[in-house]
Design a protein around this motif. Sequence first.
Motif, short mmCIF file in Angstrom:
data_model
loop_
_atom_site.label_atom_id
_atom_site.label_comp_id
_atom_site.label_asym_id
_atom_site.label_seq_id
_atom_site.Cartn_x
_atom_site.Cartn_y
_atom_site.Cartn_z
N THR A 108 61.07 42.97 48.73
CA THR A 108 61.61 44.03 47.97
C THR A 108 60.74 44.29 46.85
O THR A 108 60.41 45.06 46.49
N SER A 109 60.57 42.97 45.94
CA SER A 109 59.93 42.90 44.90
C SER A 109 58.26 43.50 45.06
O SER A 109 57.82 42.89 46.19
N GLU A 110 57.80 44.21 44.37
CA GLU A 110 56.51 44.58 44.41
C GLU A 110 55.39 43.60 43.82
O GLU A 110 54.23 43.68 43.88
N THR A 111 55.92 42.38 43.21
CA THR A 111 54.79 41.55 42.75
C THR A 111 53.96 41.09 43.38
O THR A 111 52.86 41.06 42.95
N ASN A 112 54.08 40.57 44.64
CA ASN A 112 52.99 40.05 45.49
C ASN A 112 52.18 41.11 46.20
O ASN A 112 50.90 41.10 46.20
N ARG A 113 52.90 42.30 46.37
CA ARG A 113 51.88 43.64 46.82
C ARG A 113 50.79 44.08 45.84
O ARG A 113 49.56 44.11 46.18
N LEU A 114 51.28 43.80 44.51
CA LEU A 114 50.32 43.94 43.37
C LEU A 114 49.15 43.10 43.33
O LEU A 114 48.26 43.33 43.09
N LEU A 115 49.53 41.81 43.56
CA LEU A 115 48.65 40.90 43.38
C LEU A 115 47.69 40.91 44.51
O LEU A 115 46.14 40.83 44.58
N GLN A 116 48.21 41.34 45.73
CA GLN A 116 47.33 41.46 46.89
C GLN A 116 46.40 42.51 46.78
O GLN A 116 45.16 42.48 47.11
N ILE A 117 46.88 43.72 46.65
CA ILE A 117 46.03 45.05 46.37
C ILE A 117 44.91 44.86 45.28
O ILE A 117 43.91 45.40 45.40
N ASN A 118 45.22 44.32 44.16
CA ASN A 118 44.26 43.94 43.06
C ASN A 118 43.25 42.97 43.89
O ASN A 118 42.12 43.21 43.26
N LYS A 119 43.57 41.91 44.49
CA LYS A 119 42.62 41.08 45.10
C LYS A 119 41.73 41.91 46.23
O LYS A 119 40.45 41.67 46.27
N ILE A 120 42.37 42.71 46.93
CA ILE A 120 41.62 43.57 47.81
C ILE A 120 40.42 44.30 47.19
O ILE A 120 39.52 44.76 47.38
N VAL A 121 41.01 45.20 46.12
CA VAL A 121 40.10 45.90 45.10
C VAL A 121 38.85 44.90 44.61
O VAL A 121 37.68 45.36 44.63
N GLU A 122 39.27 44.08 44.19
CA GLU A 122 38.46 42.95 43.69
C GLU A 122 37.26 42.42 44.77
O GLU A 122 36.10 42.49 44.67
N ILE A 123 37.67 42.54 45.85
CA ILE A 123 36.94 41.76 46.98
C ILE A 123 35.88 43.06 47.53
O ILE A 123 34.68 42.90 47.62
N LEU A 124 36.53 44.22 47.63
CA LEU A 124 35.57 45.34 48.25
C LEU A 124 34.96 46.14 46.99
O LEU A 124 33.95 47.11 47.62
N GLN A 125 35.28 46.00 45.79
CA GLN A 125 34.67 47.01 44.78
C GLN A 125 33.03 46.54 44.88
O GLN A 125 32.21 47.67 44.58
N PRO A 126 32.56 45.49 44.91
CA PRO A 126 31.22 45.29 44.71
C PRO A 126 30.37 45.67 46.10
O PRO A 126 28.94 45.77 46.05
N GLU A 127 30.93 46.07 47.05
CA GLU A 127 30.32 46.62 48.47
C GLU A 127 29.40 47.73 47.99
O GLU A 127 29.81 48.80 47.47
N THR A 128 28.17 47.56 48.73
CA THR A 128 27.17 48.50 48.33
C THR A 128 27.19 49.84 49.60
O THR A 128 26.83 50.86 49.31
N ASN A 129 27.69 49.08 50.77
CA ASN A 129 28.00 50.15 51.95
C ASN A 129 29.28 50.72 51.87
O ASN A 129 30.23 50.19 51.03
N PRO A 130 29.41 51.95 52.30
CA PRO A 130 30.79 52.68 52.31
C PRO A 130 31.70 51.78 52.95
O PRO A 130 31.28 51.12 53.84
N VAL A 131 33.06 51.77 52.54
CA VAL A 131 34.00 51.09 52.95
C VAL A 131 35.28 52.00 53.32
O VAL A 131 35.62 52.87 52.60
N ILE A 132 35.92 51.46 54.68
CA ILE A 132 37.08 52.28 55.14
C ILE A 132 38.19 50.89 55.33
O ILE A 132 37.75 49.96 55.98
N ILE A 133 39.42 51.30 54.87
CA ILE A 133 40.46 50.28 55.09
C ILE A 133 41.65 50.78 55.53
O ILE A 133 41.96 52.10 55.18
N GLY A 134 42.12 50.20 56.76
CA GLY A 134 43.37 50.69 57.20
C GLY A 134 44.46 49.69 57.13
O GLY A 134 43.90 48.45 57.25
#
Length: 277
Positions: free
Chosen positions: A174-200
């Motif tokens: 119910t708490s959003e705490t972990n989801r926020l940690l996780q989505i921020n980590k995903i952004v951190e991982i994928l942000q440097p990519e030079t190729n286009p990125v699709i996530i589902g």
Amino acid sequence: MRQIKLVIIYCCLMLIIGCSKNTPDPLPPPPPPPPPPVTYDGTLRIMTYNIHHANPPASAIIDVNGIANIIKLQNPDLVALQEIDVNTTRSGTSLNQAAELGRLTGLKYYFAKTIDYASGEYGVAILSKYTMDVTKNTLLPSPGAEQRILATALITLPDGKKIVFASTHLDAQTSETNRLLQINKIVEILQPETNPVIIGGDFNAAPGTNTINALDAAFTRTCITSCGFTIPATNANKTIDFIAYKPSSSFTVLEHKVINEKLASDHLPVLAVLKLK
């Protein structure tokens, strides 16, 4: 005269029998023609689907064929799958659901383990029509809760261009705490990519929440206002399954829809058609 007729008939019969013995067996039918070559015009059909370990709602059966048929009907190029069982006592100790879905759909597969479960493994997967050159399973922060991950694959398209495709399943508390940690980590991982990125994935968060706001700050969702409800399948009233991409200039969204398939999982599958610019 009668004897002569009998002799003639006998000779004719023997001639027919002799000829039939010398007739070669008929040739086997020719093999079917090869399937037509894959045509590619820069359009990609993307699916995300939480399959609930191929267990239909209110049922004890495991129906991998049913999931495969839903996928094949949409003819996707790339599929992000969540809640995959591999060799578990729950779904079958000899059943690798990722491998079986790959076999049944004719798509290449990559399974990324989230946790050990029921004497086997449990996690997310990627199916791809095209070559997966590099695959990776990255742990996401999950303090005090079930481990979550990001699965990625570097996809080589028929024209030689490359994209990164990702599948994920965020925390369900119910708490959003972990989801926020996780989505921020995903952004951190994928942000440097030079190729286009699709996530589902199944983000376990609705539009307007901090989690989806963080997703929207880094990615462009294939739906913004008219996304369609994705859960529960039998009477959907909430949208938590999304497809998104970056950079925003890399794709044009040609179609986004929720597939009205209520019987195979507790989630409805989502399909988006993207045109690579």
